[in-house]
Design a protein around this motif. Structure first.
Motif, short mmCIF file in Angstrom:
data_model
loop_
_atom_site.label_atom_id
_atom_site.label_comp_id
_atom_site.label_asym_id
_atom_site.label_seq_id
_atom_site.Cartn_x
_atom_site.Cartn_y
_atom_site.Cartn_z
N LYS A 3 0.88 -1.23 0.09
CA LYS A 3 -0.05 0.04 0.02
C LYS A 3 0.93 1.21 -0.21
N PRO A 4 0.38 2.22 -1.03
CA PRO A 4 1.40 3.40 -0.92
C PRO A 4 1.57 4.15 0.55
N LYS A 5 2.64 4.75 0.69
CA LYS A 5 2.74 5.28 2.14
C LYS A 5 2.23 6.89 1.99
N THR A 6 1.44 7.15 2.90
CA THR A 6 0.90 8.26 2.83
C THR A 6 1.74 9.12 3.90
N ILE A 7 2.09 10.43 3.26
CA ILE A 7 2.79 11.61 4.07
C ILE A 7 2.59 12.72 3.93
N LYS A 8 2.84 13.74 4.79
CA LYS A 8 2.64 15.35 4.67
C LYS A 8 3.77 15.65 3.92
N LEU A 9 3.82 16.68 3.13
CA LEU A 9 5.05 17.28 2.38
C LEU A 9 5.74 17.58 3.15
N LEU A 10 5.60 18.02 4.48
CA LEU A 10 6.54 18.75 5.49
C LEU A 10 7.56 17.51 5.76
N ASP A 11 7.05 16.35 5.81
CA ASP A 11 7.90 14.88 6.17
C ASP A 11 8.63 14.49 5.04
N GLY A 12 8.35 14.96 3.92
CA GLY A 12 9.20 14.45 2.66
C GLY A 12 10.88 14.84 2.98
N GLU A 13 11.48 14.10 2.39
CA GLU A 13 13.12 14.29 2.42
C GLU A 13 13.68 14.57 0.94
N LYS A 14 14.76 15.38 0.93
CA LYS A 14 15.40 15.50 -0.37
C LYS A 14 15.25 14.55 -1.45
N GLY A 15 14.43 14.66 -2.48
CA GLY A 15 14.79 13.57 -3.67
C GLY A 15 13.32 12.88 -3.57
N ASN A 16 12.62 12.82 -2.50
CA ASN A 16 11.28 12.20 -2.43
C ASN A 16 10.50 12.65 -3.64
N VAL A 17 9.47 11.70 -4.23
CA VAL A 17 8.56 12.24 -5.16
C VAL A 17 7.19 11.86 -4.54
N ILE A 18 6.25 12.65 -4.41
CA ILE A 18 5.03 12.57 -3.89
C ILE A 18 3.67 12.80 -4.80
N LYS A 19 2.79 11.92 -4.72
CA LYS A 19 1.70 12.39 -5.37
C LYS A 19 0.66 12.76 -4.51
N ILE A 20 0.21 14.23 -4.60
CA ILE A 20 -0.99 14.94 -3.68
C ILE A 20 -2.12 14.06 -3.92
N THR A 21 -2.76 13.90 -2.46
CA THR A 21 -4.07 13.17 -2.59
C THR A 21 -4.94 14.31 -1.70
#
Length: 84
Positions: A3-21
């Motif tokens: 299952k995709p991991k849900t995170i807040k943009l604040l918790d992203g690390e450099k280089g992370n790619v996040i799809k906004i939900t």
């Protein structure tokens, strides 16, 4: 399949790619971020974090935008890639 991991943009690390939900913002700030491309389904890359963690630079729609903790903590997404 994981299952995709849900995170807040604040918790992203450099280089992370996040799809906004979801965007949990209201009013002028919500409208401004939507206009800049922070929409549900958009792909966002964490470009750079300041030494103290605020603000954080994100790339969305081929534009780099710095957001403060106040905004980036209210935008959630699925971690697509962790930059490896």
């Amino acid at each position: 399949m994981d299952k995709p991991k849900t995170i807040k943009l604040l918790d992203g690390e450099k280089g992370n790619v996040i799809k906004i939900t979801s965007l949990n913002l209201d009013g002028v700030m919500r409208r401004r971020l939507l206009d800049l491309g922070f929409v549900t389904g958009a792909i966002v890359e964490v470009v750079r974090k300041s030494p103290l963690g605020d603000p954080i630079a994100f790339r969305v729609s081929q534009t780099t935008i710095a957001l403060r903790e106040e905004e980036s903590s209210r935008i959630e997404g699925e971690l697509v890639s962790n930059g490896e």
